[in-house]
Design a protein around this motif. Structure first.
Motif, short mmCIF file in Angstrom:
data_model
loop_
_atom_site.label_atom_id
_atom_site.label_comp_id
_atom_site.label_asym_id
_atom_site.label_seq_id
_atom_site.Cartn_x
_atom_site.Cartn_y
_atom_site.Cartn_z
N LEU A 141 0.82 -1.22 0.00
CA LEU A 141 0.00 0.00 0.00
C LEU A 141 0.85 1.27 0.00
O LEU A 141 0.32 2.36 -0.13
N ARG A 142 2.16 1.13 0.15
CA ARG A 142 3.01 2.32 0.11
C ARG A 142 3.99 2.23 -1.06
O ARG A 142 3.76 2.81 -2.11
N ASP A 143 5.02 1.40 -0.95
CA ASP A 143 5.99 1.31 -2.06
C ASP A 143 5.30 0.71 -3.29
O ASP A 143 5.52 1.16 -4.42
N GLY A 144 4.44 -0.29 -3.07
CA GLY A 144 3.74 -0.93 -4.19
C GLY A 144 2.86 0.07 -4.91
O GLY A 144 2.83 0.13 -6.14
N VAL A 196 15.28 -5.88 6.04
CA VAL A 196 15.79 -5.56 4.70
C VAL A 196 14.65 -5.17 3.79
O VAL A 196 13.51 -5.62 3.96
N HIS A 197 14.99 -4.34 2.82
CA HIS A 197 14.00 -3.80 1.88
C HIS A 197 14.70 -3.78 0.52
O HIS A 197 15.48 -2.88 0.23
N CYS A 198 14.46 -4.83 -0.29
CA CYS A 198 15.24 -4.96 -1.52
C CYS A 198 14.39 -4.67 -2.75
O CYS A 198 13.30 -5.24 -2.91
N HIS A 199 14.93 -3.84 -3.63
CA HIS A 199 14.27 -3.59 -4.92
C HIS A 199 14.82 -4.56 -5.95
O HIS A 199 15.89 -5.14 -5.78
N ASN A 200 14.06 -4.68 -7.05
CA ASN A 200 14.29 -5.81 -7.95
C ASN A 200 14.90 -5.42 -9.30
O ASN A 200 14.73 -6.13 -10.28
N GLY A 204 10.05 -3.13 -9.13
CA GLY A 204 9.32 -3.64 -7.97
C GLY A 204 10.18 -3.99 -6.78
O GLY A 204 11.39 -3.74 -6.74
N ASN A 205 9.49 -4.56 -5.79
CA ASN A 205 10.13 -4.94 -4.52
C ASN A 205 10.23 -6.46 -4.43
O ASN A 205 9.71 -7.17 -5.29
N CYS A 206 10.80 -6.91 -3.34
CA CYS A 206 10.84 -8.35 -3.05
C CYS A 206 9.40 -8.86 -3.00
O CYS A 206 8.54 -8.26 -2.37
#
Ligand code: KIV
Ligand code: ZN
Length: 520
Positions: free
Chosen positions: A24-27, A213-217, A249-251
Motif C-alpha cells: 500500500l506504500r511502495d507498491g 531488509v528492503h530490496c528492490h528488484n 518492484g520490490n521483493c
C-alpha cells in the motif's frame, strides 16, 4: 556472534521472521497502481487475513488521500501493526502519527538517505548533519510511539563505517527496527549478506533492534538478496504482493514466504503467513491495480504448477514430488474449480465467495447473486474466476454517472465501422450515431468520448478471458490519461466489445468523480 550461514541440524524451532508488507506504500508508488480508499481498505483486510505482521499503509504527508487512507486503515483494521512512513522532518512525523495513532498497534517509519551520492546530490548534507537529522527524526517519532523503524535510504550503497555509525545512533535514539534498503536494486546476495553480517558484528547496540531488509528488484535479485539477509541474521523482510513497487518492484511476498517455508531445512526460519491465502491475495491486488502477474510467475502465476512435458506428467502421475516441491493447494490454488450453475442457490454462492476470501455484506451478496443469475442464463458453467469478477465489480463499483444502455456496431474489412450508442446519465438518455474509428472497439471509444465530453488518451488496453471455454467472460482493462493523470477502467462481459465499452466508461466515471471533487 553466531554464524548463521551453516545449517544447524540440532535446532528444531524455526526463527520467526517478521513480514512487513509495503504494497500500500511502495507498491502503490508504481506507475498506474494507485488505489482509492475502498480498494486500500480491502487490500489491508486481505493482508491481515494473510497473516502479515506489519502493514505499511502509506506516506501520510504525501497527499490528503494518502493521509486519509492510512488513518482509516489504522482506525478500522485489526490484527496487524499499522505503519506510516515519514521523512526525518517534524511535519512528516507529526502527520504520520496523526494518521496511525488510533491503530491497535502503531509504528512510525522514518527514513533519510545515507549514501554518498544521495548526501552530495540530493540532500547536500555532510555525514554529521545526516546523523543529527536521523537522530532527531527517530527521537521525535519515539516521543509519540514506542514502535519506531528507521531506514537509511540507499543503505546498500552507503560506506560500511558510516552505515554502522548511523544505525548505532538511530538505535540509541529509540529505533526498534533498523531497515536496510537496497533502494536501487544494486546489491547481490553476497553483498547483502556482508552488509547485514557487518552490522551484526560491528554495531555495539544492534541486539536492541530488529534488523530488516528492503530490496528492490532492478537486477531481478530482490528475493535472493532478502534471503541472503535472513541468512546473515535479518529478522524482518519488507516485501509486496506480486512484487509490486517502484520500477522493477520490490521483493515479492509470495516468493520469499514460500522460499523460507519450502527450504526450512536450510534457512531454519519461517513466517506467520497463511500460505493458502497467497493466491487469493495476489489475485485481489492484481485486480485492484490492473497489474496482472505473468503466467510463469513463481508461486502465484497461472502456470506455476502446470506440467506440460510428457516426461514430467508421467513422473507426476507416479509420484508428485518428482517434479513438485510445493503443493498448489498450499499456496491457495483451488483443488477443484467448483462449478456453479443456474440452479445453484444464494448459500452456495456465499460459500464460494467466502472460500475465495471475500468478505461480503448481505446487501453485496444480494447484488452479486442477481448478477450471478443473469450470467447463469448466458453461460452454463460458472467457475471461481467468474464469481471473483462479479464480486470485484460489485465491491469496487465507482459511482456510475454514465452507464451503457445499448450499442450496435457494424464493421468489416476496408470500411469505417458504424456505431450507434446510447448512454444513460441520471434520468436522461443520450444517443449518437457515427461512422468512425479503426475497428469496433475504437469506434465505441470515440462515441463514448463524444457523448460524455471527456477526450482521453488510451495508454493501455488488455482483454483476457476470465475462465475457459468459448462462452467465457472477457475482462477488459484500460488505462487512459486525462489532464496528466492516469485512470484505470475495467469491464466484464461475455461480449468482449461490450466489456471494452464498460471498461472505457468505468475510466470515464473515475475521471468524472475526480472532476466533481471526489476520489478516483
Ligand atoms: O526503497 C527505499 O529505500 C524505500 C525507503 C523509504 C525504505 O522505500
Ligand atoms: Zn522502496
Amino acid at each position: 556472534m553466531t554464524d548463521t550461514t551453516e545449517t544447524d541440524t540440532t535446532e528444531t524451532t524455526p526463527r520467526q521472521i517478521v513480514i512487513f508488507d509495503t504494497t500500500l506504500r511502495d507498491g502503490e508508488q508504481s506507475p498506474g497502481a494507485s488505489m482509492n480508499l475502498a480498494e486500500k481498505m480491502e487490500v489491508a483486510q486481505a493482508l491481515v487475513d494473510l497473516g502479515v505482521d506489519v502493514i505499511e499503509a502509506g506516506f501520510p504527508i504525501a497527499s490528503p488521500g494518502d493521509f486519509e487512507a492510512v488513518r482509516e486503515i489504522a482506525r478500522s483494521i485489526r490484527g496487524s501493526v499499522i505503519c506510516g512512513l515519514a521523512r526525518c522532518r517534524e511535519a512528516d512525523i507529526d502527520r504520520a502519527w496523526e494518521a496511525v495513532q488510533h491503530a491497535e498497534q502503531a509504528r512510525i517509519h522514518v527514513f533519510l538517505a545515507t549514501s554518498a551520492i544521495h548526501r552530495e546530490f540530493k540532500l547536500k548534507m555532510d555525514k554529521d548533519e545526516i546523523i543529527r537529522r536521523a537522530v532527531a527524526g527517530v527521537q521525535r517519532a519515539f516521543g509519540y510511539c514506542s514502535n519506531v523503524e528507521f531506514s537509511p535510504e540507499d543503505a546498500a550503497r552507503t560506506e560500511s563505517d558510516f552505515l554502522c555509525r548511523v544505525v548505532e545512533a538511530a538505535i540509541d535514539a529509540g529505533a526498534t527496527t533498523v531497515n536496510i534498503p537496497d533502494t536501487v536494486g544494486y546489491a547481490t546476495p553476497a553483498h547483502m549478506h556482508k552488509v547485514i553480517a557487518n552490522l551484526r558484528n560491528r554495531v555495539p547496540n544492534i541486539d536492541k533492534a530488529v534488523i530488516s531488509v528492503h530490496c528492490h528488484n532492478d537486477l531481478g535479485m530482490a528475493v535472493a538478496n532478502s534471503l541472503a539477509a535472513v541468512e546473515a541474521g535479518a529478522g524482518q523482510i519488507e516485501c509486496t504482493i506480486n512484487g509490486l513497487g517502484e520500477r522493477a518492484g520490490n521483493c515479492s511476498l509470495e516468493e520469499i514466504v514460500m522460499a523460507l517455508r519450502t527450504r526450512q531445512d536450510y534457512f531454519r526460519a519461517d513466517t506467520r503467513i497463511v500460505s493458502r491465502r497467497l493466491v487469493p491475495t495476489s489475485r485481489l491486488v492484481a485486480s485492484v491495480t490492473g497489474i496482472h502477474v505473468q503466467r510463469n510467475k513463481a508461486i502465484v502465476g497461472q502456470n506455476a504448477f502446470a506440467h506440460e512435458a510428457g516426461i514430467h506428467q508421467d513422473g507426476m502421475l507416479k509420484e508428485r514430488t518428482t517434479y513438485e516441491i510445493m503443493r498448489p493447494e498450499d499456496v491457495g490454488f483451488a483443488m477443484t474449480d467448483l462449478v456453479l450453475g443456474k440452479h445453484s442457490g444464494r448459500a452456495a454462492l456465499a460459500d464460494r465467495a467466502a472460500n475465495l476470501g471475500y468478505h461480503l455484506t448481505a446487501e453485496q451478496l444480494d447484488h452479486v447473486f442477481e448478477e450471478f443469475k443473469v450470467l447463469a442464463d448466458k453461460k452454463k458453467e460458472i467457475y471461481d474466476g467468474d464469481i471473483a469478477v462479479l464480486i470485484e465489480q460489485q465491491i469496487r463499483a465507482v459511482a456510475e454517472q454514465w452507464s451503457l444502455e445499448s450499442y450496435r456496431v457494424t464493421s468489416g474489412t476496408g470500411r469505417a465501422p458504424e456505431v450507434s450508442l446510447t448512454l444513460r446519465h441520471g434520468a436522461e438518455e443520450f444517443s449518437t450515431q457515427m461512422a468512425c474509428g479503426d475497428g469496433p472497439v475504437d469506434a465505441i471509444f470515440l462515441a463514448i468520448e463524444e457523448l460524455t465530453g471527456f477526450s482521453v488518451v488510451c495508454k493501455d488496453f488488455h482483454v483476457h478471458s476470465v475462465t475457459v471455454g468459448k462462452d467465457a467472460q472477457g475482462e477488459v482493462l484500460v488505462q487512459v490519461e486525462y489532464q496528466d493523470r492516469l485512470y484505470r477502467g475495467r469491464g466484464v462481459s461475455t461480449d468482449s466489445v461490450e466489456a471494452s465499452a464498460k471498461a472505457f466508461l468505468n475510466a470515464i466515471n473515475r475521471i468524472a468523480a475526480v472532476s466533481n471533487g471526489g476520489q478516483a
